[in-house]
Design a protein around this motif. Structure first.
Motif, mmCIF file in Angstrom:
data_model
loop_
_atom_site.group_PDB
_atom_site.id
_atom_site.type_symbol
_atom_site.label_atom_id
_atom_site.label_comp_id
_atom_site.label_asym_id
_atom_site.label_seq_id
_atom_site.Cartn_x
_atom_site.Cartn_y
_atom_site.Cartn_z
ATOM 1 N N PRO A 35 0.835 -1.205 0.000
ATOM 2 C CA PRO A 35 0.000 0.000 0.000
ATOM 3 C C PRO A 35 0.867 1.250 0.000
ATOM 4 O O PRO A 35 1.990 1.256 0.494
ATOM 5 C CB PRO A 35 -0.798 -0.128 1.302
ATOM 6 C CG PRO A 35 0.083 -0.949 2.190
ATOM 7 C CD PRO A 35 0.802 -1.915 1.287
ATOM 8 N N VAL A 36 0.316 2.321 -0.553
ATOM 9 C CA VAL A 36 0.955 3.636 -0.532
ATOM 10 C C VAL A 36 -0.048 4.619 0.056
ATOM 11 O O VAL A 36 -1.161 4.776 -0.463
ATOM 12 C CB VAL A 36 1.378 4.092 -1.938
ATOM 13 C CG1 VAL A 36 1.951 5.512 -1.891
ATOM 14 C CG2 VAL A 36 2.394 3.136 -2.532
ATOM 15 N N VAL A 37 0.319 5.268 1.144
ATOM 16 C CA VAL A 37 -0.545 6.223 1.829
ATOM 17 C C VAL A 37 0.199 7.542 1.954
ATOM 18 O O VAL A 37 1.337 7.568 2.436
ATOM 19 C CB VAL A 37 -0.959 5.728 3.228
ATOM 20 C CG1 VAL A 37 -1.884 6.740 3.904
ATOM 21 C CG2 VAL A 37 -1.638 4.366 3.138
ATOM 22 N N THR A 38 -0.401 8.627 1.493
ATOM 23 C CA THR A 38 0.218 9.938 1.649
ATOM 24 C C THR A 38 -0.733 10.854 2.411
ATOM 25 O O THR A 38 -1.950 10.836 2.202
ATOM 26 C CB THR A 38 0.551 10.585 0.296
ATOM 27 O OG1 THR A 38 -0.651 10.992 -0.364
ATOM 28 C CG2 THR A 38 1.303 9.606 -0.597
ATOM 29 N N TRP A 39 -0.147 11.634 3.299
ATOM 30 C CA TRP A 39 -0.937 12.591 4.085
ATOM 31 C C TRP A 39 -0.108 13.840 4.298
ATOM 32 O O TRP A 39 1.020 13.771 4.798
ATOM 33 C CB TRP A 39 -1.335 11.982 5.429
ATOM 34 C CG TRP A 39 -2.139 12.917 6.302
ATOM 35 C CD1 TRP A 39 -3.307 13.542 5.979
ATOM 36 C CD2 TRP A 39 -1.837 13.320 7.640
ATOM 37 N NE1 TRP A 39 -3.763 14.303 7.029
ATOM 38 C CE2 TRP A 39 -2.861 14.189 8.072
ATOM 39 C CE3 TRP A 39 -0.798 13.031 8.523
ATOM 40 C CZ2 TRP A 39 -2.891 14.771 9.331
ATOM 41 C CZ3 TRP A 39 -0.813 13.602 9.785
ATOM 42 C CH2 TRP A 39 -1.859 14.462 10.182
ATOM 43 N N TRP A 40 -0.631 14.974 3.888
ATOM 44 C CA TRP A 40 -0.014 16.271 4.136
ATOM 45 C C TRP A 40 -1.034 17.144 4.855
ATOM 46 O O TRP A 40 -2.209 17.191 4.476
ATOM 47 C CB TRP A 40 0.408 16.939 2.824
ATOM 48 C CG TRP A 40 0.871 18.358 3.008
ATOM 49 C CD1 TRP A 40 2.115 18.775 3.339
ATOM 50 C CD2 TRP A 40 0.069 19.538 2.870
ATOM 51 N NE1 TRP A 40 2.155 20.138 3.420
ATOM 52 C CE2 TRP A 40 0.907 20.646 3.136
ATOM 53 C CE3 TRP A 40 -1.263 19.777 2.547
ATOM 54 C CZ2 TRP A 40 0.455 21.957 3.094
ATOM 55 C CZ3 TRP A 40 -1.718 21.089 2.505
ATOM 56 C CH2 TRP A 40 -0.863 22.158 2.773
#
Length: 316
Positions: free
Chosen positions: A178-183
């Protein structure tokens, strides 16, 4: 773990407070120095070499050039050259290493990255593919493919969140992840948190032309070598996958030239020699689960590092 997954594909969706701090630079010049340290190689659980490295320096040059940039399609070409220099010695006997028989190793890599943007369930979506080939002074290495699909689930002035999957053809121990991005930008507009799992997490403080970040990222050193170690591959792929807790300072010199400094500690996650095709060996951990380990496993303590990067952007 082989080459660490890059977060550049997922970051296509990320919103930054300062757009000037884009990851996409045309040319990057990278230099790193690491602390001298002892290392141990083991084969089938038995120690086969224990020596010390010193004078560790790494030089990297990379370029990323856009070949096609349309509203829904983009295509980039990339080339990279790395040179790893160090001295290996036995402090007691003066014996030479059976693994590191040279004082410098060159590693080359190049390929194409393509992305397609569209909407799905009223959400922006990006599907990307990257094809690359690596090599060394004695010839070509291996072809590698990376594929990803990432959906932007939330994108406001203060928060961006996306979720997706990524797969690699040579990532045998975890072919799909999985790839999870949070900014997220806090009430103080200069302060933000920037996370891309599994490869990085940072707390950032930004000014107009400067940014300082505290956090950690995953990276790796990779090159081919010849070894005379018994029962090891004669031509091996060396991989040192690490986690780097660090302080990162960036400065915009002008609208095309960038300067950054990283200082921190390099901590081994998985390190050693694989077969040229990246194949390792299956071992069982303490819980009885099967893991893929290097054919020859390397252990070392955490070591301090310092690196400097100068980047130039031809395209804005």
């Amino acid at each position: 773990m082989h080459k660490v997954i890059s977060d550049s594909l997922a970051s296509d969706f990320r919103t930054f407070m300062a757009k000037n701090f884009s990851r996409y630079r045309t040319v990057n010049l990278y230099w790193e120095a690491k602390w001298a340290h002892d290392y141990t190689f083991s084969l089938d659980g038995q120690e086969v070499e224990k020596m010390r490295k010193k004078n560790l320096h790494t030089l990297k040059v990379s370029t990323m050039i856009p070949l096609l940039k349309l509203r829904k399609v983009s295509l980039y070409a990339n080339l990279a050259y790395s040179r790893y220099q160090f001295t290996v010695y036995d402090r007691q006997t003066g014996q030479s290493s059976e693994v590191f028989q040279q004082s410098a190793y060159d590693y080359y890599e190049g390929g194409l990255n393509g992305s397609y943007y569209f909407g799905l369930f009223n959400k922006p979506m990006i599907v990307s593919a990257a094809l690359s080939v690596d090599g060394w002074n004695k010839g070509f290495g291996m072809f590698d493919g990376t594929f990803s699909a990432v959906m932007l689930l939330k994108n406001t002035e203060r928060t961006s969140f996306s979720l997706g999957v990524m797969a690699r053809t040579l990532f045998s121990s975890m072919p799909v992840m999985p790839v999870v991005t949070w900014w997220h930008r806090f009430r103080n507009p200069r302060l933000s948190v920037d996370i891309t799992m599994p490869s990085q997490f940072y707390l950032r403080y930004e000014l107009e032309k400067q940014r300082i970040s505290a956090g950690a990222s995953m990276s790796s050193e990779n090159f081919y070598l010849r070894t005379t170690l018994e029962d090891a591959p004669s031509t091996a792929y060396y991989s040192d996958a690490v986690l780097k807790p660090e302080i990162h300072y960036e400065y915009i010199l002008n609208h095309r030239l960038y300067f950054s400094v990283h200082a921190g500690v390099s901590m081994v996650m998985k390190s050693g020699l694989y077969k040229k095709n990246r194949k390792g060996i299956n071992v069982k951990d303490e819980e009885g689960k099967t893991e893929v380990e290097p054919v020859v496993k390397q252990d070392r303590s955490p070591i301090p590092f310092l690196n400097v990067v100068v980047s130039y952007s031809l395209f804005k």
